[in-house]
Design an enzyme around this catalytic site. Structure first.
Site, PDB file in Angstrom:
ATOM      1  N   GLU A 189     -57.385  22.020-105.359  1.00 10.55           N
ATOM      2  CA  GLU A 189     -56.297  22.899-105.034  1.00 10.55           C
ATOM      3  C   GLU A 189     -56.994  24.550-105.071  1.00 10.55           C
ATOM      4  O   GLU A 189     -57.902  24.840-105.916  1.00 10.55           O
ATOM      5  CB  GLU A 189     -55.266  22.914-105.851  1.00 10.55           C
ATOM      6  CG  GLU A 189     -54.454  21.600-105.451  1.00 10.55           C
ATOM      7  CD  GLU A 189     -53.093  21.269-106.775  1.00 10.55           C
ATOM      8  OE1 GLU A 189     -52.336  20.617-106.205  1.00 10.55           O
ATOM      9  OE2 GLU A 189     -53.421  21.854-107.697  1.00 10.55           O
ATOM     10  N   HIS A 243     -57.243  16.655-108.871  1.00 12.26           N
ATOM     11  CA  HIS A 243     -57.105  15.239-109.210  1.00 12.26           C
ATOM     12  C   HIS A 243     -58.166  14.435-108.661  1.00 12.26           C
ATOM     13  O   HIS A 243     -58.569  14.825-107.379  1.00 12.26           O
ATOM     14  CB  HIS A 243     -55.630  14.974-108.524  1.00 12.26           C
ATOM     15  CG  HIS A 243     -54.275  15.834-108.967  1.00 12.26           C
ATOM     16  ND1 HIS A 243     -53.292  15.991-108.282  1.00 12.26           N
ATOM     17  CD2 HIS A 243     -54.334  16.461-110.022  1.00 12.26           C
ATOM     18  CE1 HIS A 243     -52.395  16.598-108.899  1.00 12.26           C
ATOM     19  NE2 HIS A 243     -52.789  17.072-109.911  1.00 12.26           N
ATOM     20  N   GLU A 289     -59.323  16.233-105.029  1.00 11.37           N
ATOM     21  CA  GLU A 289     -58.261  16.972-104.409  1.00 11.37           C
ATOM     22  C   GLU A 289     -58.236  18.487-105.098  1.00 11.37           C
ATOM     23  O   GLU A 289     -57.352  18.939-105.869  1.00 11.37           O
ATOM     24  CB  GLU A 289     -57.178  16.259-104.503  1.00 11.37           C
ATOM     25  CG  GLU A 289     -56.757  14.916-104.154  1.00 11.37           C
ATOM     26  CD  GLU A 289     -55.345  14.204-104.349  1.00 11.37           C
ATOM     27  OE1 GLU A 289     -55.071  13.367-103.297  1.00 11.37           O
ATOM     28  OE2 GLU A 289     -54.715  14.668-105.141  1.00 11.37           O
ATOM     29  N   ARG A 326     -45.943  11.220-112.304  1.00 10.18           N
ATOM     30  CA  ARG A 326     -47.079  12.312-112.303  1.00 10.18           C
ATOM     31  C   ARG A 326     -47.324  13.033-113.486  1.00 10.18           C
ATOM     32  O   ARG A 326     -47.956  13.886-113.360  1.00 10.18           O
ATOM     33  CB  ARG A 326     -46.674  13.132-110.804  1.00 10.18           C
ATOM     34  CG  ARG A 326     -46.848  12.489-109.634  1.00 10.18           C
ATOM     35  CD  ARG A 326     -46.454  13.005-108.440  1.00 10.18           C
ATOM     36  NE  ARG A 326     -46.694  12.199-107.266  1.00 10.18           N
ATOM     37  CZ  ARG A 326     -47.503  12.172-106.413  1.00 10.18           C
ATOM     38  NH1 ARG A 326     -48.407  13.049-106.260  1.00 10.18           N
ATOM     39  NH2 ARG A 326     -47.344  11.092-105.310  1.00 10.18           N
ATOM     40  N   GLU A 359     -55.844   7.572-110.518  1.00 12.05           N
ATOM     41  CA  GLU A 359     -56.072   9.082-110.300  1.00 12.05           C
ATOM     42  C   GLU A 359     -55.990   9.812-111.889  1.00 12.05           C
ATOM     43  O   GLU A 359     -54.915   9.770-112.453  1.00 12.05           O
ATOM     44  CB  GLU A 359     -54.934   9.453-109.474  1.00 12.05           C
ATOM     45  CG  GLU A 359     -54.860  10.922-109.057  1.00 12.05           C
ATOM     46  CD  GLU A 359     -53.543  11.508-108.648  1.00 12.05           C
ATOM     47  OE1 GLU A 359     -52.570  10.560-108.658  1.00 12.05           O
ATOM     48  OE2 GLU A 359     -53.281  12.660-108.010  1.00 12.05           O
ATOM     49  N   ASP A 378     -88.979  29.962-108.585  1.00  8.74           N
ATOM     50  CA  ASP A 378     -88.955  30.158-109.808  1.00  8.74           C
ATOM     51  C   ASP A 378     -87.423  30.222-110.315  1.00  8.74           C
ATOM     52  O   ASP A 378     -86.414  31.021-109.923  1.00  8.74           O
ATOM     53  CB  ASP A 378     -89.132  31.794-109.971  1.00  8.74           C
ATOM     54  CG  ASP A 378     -88.842  32.621-111.259  1.00  8.74           C
ATOM     55  OD1 ASP A 378     -88.739  31.543-112.380  1.00  8.74           O
ATOM     56  OD2 ASP A 378     -89.234  33.515-111.538  1.00  8.74           O
ATOM     57  N   GLU A 391     -49.364  24.528-100.965  1.00  8.91           N
ATOM     58  CA  GLU A 391     -49.020  23.808-102.466  1.00  8.91           C
ATOM     59  C   GLU A 391     -47.851  24.649-103.227  1.00  8.91           C
ATOM     60  O   GLU A 391     -47.452  25.308-102.261  1.00  8.91           O
ATOM     61  CB  GLU A 391     -50.618  23.863-103.221  1.00  8.91           C
ATOM     62  CG  GLU A 391     -51.088  22.511-103.317  1.00  8.91           C
ATOM     63  CD  GLU A 391     -50.392  21.255-103.812  1.00  8.91           C
ATOM     64  OE1 GLU A 391     -49.104  21.547-104.476  1.00  8.91           O
ATOM     65  OE2 GLU A 391     -50.712  20.137-103.674  1.00  8.91           O
ATOM     66  N   ARG A 408     -55.659  13.000-113.572  1.00  9.71           N
ATOM     67  CA  ARG A 408     -55.128  14.326-112.963  1.00  9.71           C
ATOM     68  C   ARG A 408     -55.294  15.749-113.721  1.00  9.71           C
ATOM     69  O   ARG A 408     -54.818  16.877-113.621  1.00  9.71           O
ATOM     70  CB  ARG A 408     -53.540  14.114-113.021  1.00  9.71           C
ATOM     71  CG  ARG A 408     -53.223  13.124-112.119  1.00  9.71           C
ATOM     72  CD  ARG A 408     -51.778  12.486-112.166  1.00  9.71           C
ATOM     73  NE  ARG A 408     -50.617  13.646-111.924  1.00  9.71           N
ATOM     74  CZ  ARG A 408     -50.392  14.249-110.776  1.00  9.71           C
ATOM     75  NH1 ARG A 408     -50.765  13.583-109.682  1.00  9.71           N
ATOM     76  NH2 ARG A 408     -49.527  15.248-110.568  1.00  9.71           N
ATOM     77  N   GLU A 468     -54.104  23.271-100.485  1.00  7.72           N
ATOM     78  CA  GLU A 468     -54.665  21.960-100.677  1.00  7.72           C
ATOM     79  C   GLU A 468     -55.059  21.249 -99.389  1.00  7.72           C
ATOM     80  O   GLU A 468     -54.236  21.342 -98.607  1.00  7.72           O
ATOM     81  CB  GLU A 468     -54.111  20.929-101.506  1.00  7.72           C
ATOM     82  CG  GLU A 468     -54.797  19.763-101.690  1.00  7.72           C
ATOM     83  CD  GLU A 468     -54.021  18.770-102.757  1.00  7.72           C
ATOM     84  OE1 GLU A 468     -53.396  19.097-103.617  1.00  7.72           O
ATOM     85  OE2 GLU A 468     -54.196  17.527-102.336  1.00  7.72           O
TER      86      GLU A 468
END
Ligand SMILES: [Mg+2]
Length: 470
Positions: A132, A270, A130, A340, A358, A51, A213, A360, A221
């Site tokens: 965190e 990321h 990735e 970054r 990547e 259900d 981190e 981010r 991470e």
């Protein structure tokens, strides 16, 4: 493993139970358990009914019968259930029509993979997320008509350096933004992360590296080796499950909430991504930073649709407390190979095989099936329409003068803005029937009714600090 091999595997390992797991619309695993004798070879094709009426964002009570179809390829031994238990991830089908249920995120992710093949652009999309997270010692929260508070504590919290502690305060608490990544005793959680990493490896999920981190109070991470879209969404679900349950074993509590701590870094997810065709990485080429034209168009698609995608990849009110300048979170929608601070980074790759980009912005509150599918569809739209991403941004965006910064498109500043963007821009998600209109509308409705509107009604502690003496 084939269904017959799964049964053999269960027998060989003395399995007594089978646990079926599926993901709800918002990204939380749900499960149901049976004695192993209920699992037959036919179960893998016929499934079993349940259900679905009380699953968030799913069926109404009058049409709630759904069918779970186990995926034999996901068979593993469950690491947390005391009795020997086989764990299987299931897909959801409509009990009457036996068609894939349109609101099952895993079915949506599978359709995204199929659509990529249909377009002829590529035959496989790889993702390397990735996520965190924080490992805390305690979290308390409460809300009501006359109260609203939260209180986090962590032996590692920098705010505890002045406390009297049992046995004496031994110090060694990572400073704000200084948790990346001094050795013990500052890093007090290496053994916990090690158990998380080794539990993942036992599940067949290869871990590349794990570390503390940046933030104080136990931010961490672990990174997994990349893989195909649906597989990596499955692995992300296991990752979150393992992190939370190992933390619990250690008497700790883990959270993937994007911004639990004011004044320090939040937790992102990321997402590295690339498209391949016939074992060739289509993102490697001779354009900017060793990218191909296809990769640049993919970036063009991600940038164009980012405000709408963020309603899925950054799906909570709290997501936008992370997406602010100054905490390594990308707020400017640009791309770069060097820094970054851009929303899209092109990591240095050791070979053309490793060329990828990547994105981010996403955070680990996202439902990985929907998030990866949405990013892939934005990228495909960029490739199909040859969307040029503009010039790369190779300066540190945070240091740019205001006149240069003005021209760079920005990530939405709130969940409300992202949902408004998704209302206007979702045709790219409907291609190949991957996300249907029903799914997009349900998503927006759910977020507005259950998160956005209720948040507008509630005074906050900050407002009392600012306004009580009015
Ligand atoms: Mg990180």
């Amino acid at each position: 493993m084939s269904p017959a091999e799964v049964l053999e595997f269960a027998k060989k390992n003395g399995v007594k139970l089978v646990d079926f797991k599926f993901v709800d619309l918002l990204g939380q695993w749900q499960h149901t358990t049976m004695p192993i004798h209920k699992l037959k070879v036919e179960t893998f094709s016929e499934g079993f009914n349940f259900d679905g009426s009380s699953i968030r964002g799913w069926k109404a009570i009058n049409e709630s019968d759904m069918t779970c179809i186990p995926d034999a390829a996901t068979a593993v031994l469950d690491p947390f259930i005391k009795e020997p238990t086989l764990s299987l991830i299931v897909d959801i089908a409509d009990a009457v029509t036996h068609q894939p249920y349109v609101r099952d995120p895993r079915q949506i992710a599978k359709k995204a993979e199929q659509y990529l093949k249909q377009t002829g652009i590529g035959d496989i999309s790889y993702f390397g997320p990735e996520p965190e997270f924080f490992i805390f010692d305690s979290v308390r929260f409460c809300e009501g008509p006359n109260t609203s508070f939260y209180k986090i504590d962590s032996k590692e919290g920098r705010w505890n350096t002045g406390n009297e502690e049992e046995g004496g305060n031994l110090g060694y608490k990572p400073d704000y933004k200084r948790g990346y990544f001094p050795v013990p005793p500052i890093d007090s959680q290496v053994d916990i992360r090690a158990e998380m990493a080794l539990t993942l490896e036992k599940l067949g999920i290869t871990v590349e590296v794990f570390h503390h981190e940046v933030a104080t109070a136990g931010q961490a991470e672990l990174s997994m080796v990349f893989g195909p879209l649906v597989t990596m969404a499955d692995h992300t679900m296991w990752y979150k499950h393992v992190v939370k349950n190992v933390a619990r074993k250690w008497g700790k509590t883990a959270t993937f909430m994007p911004k639990p701590i004011f004044g320090d870094n939040g937790s992102g997810m990321h997402c590295h991504q690339s498209i391949w065709k016939s074992d060739k990485n289509l993102f490697a080429g001779d354009k900017y930073a060793g990218l191909s034209e296809t990769a640049l168009y993919y970036i063009g698609g991600l940038i164009k649709h980012a405000p709408a995608i963020l309603a899925i990849t950054n799906p909570g009110l709290n997501s936008y407390r992370r997406l602010v300048p100054g905490f390594e979170a990308p707020v400017n929608l640009a791309y770069s190979s060097r820094n970054r601070s851009a929303a899209i980074r092109v990591p240095v790759a050791s070979s053309p095989m490793a060329k990828r980009l990547e994105f981010r912005c996403p955070d680990p509150m996202a439902n990985p099936y929907l998030a990866f599918a949405a990013m892939l569809l934005a990228g495909i739209d960029g490739v199909q329409n040859k969307l040029k991403p503009g010039d790369p941004m190779d300066k540190d965006i945070y240091e740019l003068p205001p006149e240069e910064l003005r021209d760079i498109p920005k990530a939405p500043g709130s969940l409300e803005e992202a949902l408004e963007a998704l209302k206007k821009d979702h045709a790219f998600l409907l291609k190949g029937d991957v996300f249907t209109k029903e799914v997009v509308e349900t998503w927006i409705w759910w977020k507005e009714e259950n998160e956005l509107k209720p948040s507008r009604l509630r005074p906050t502690a900050f407002e009392f600090a600012q306004y009580f003496d009015s």
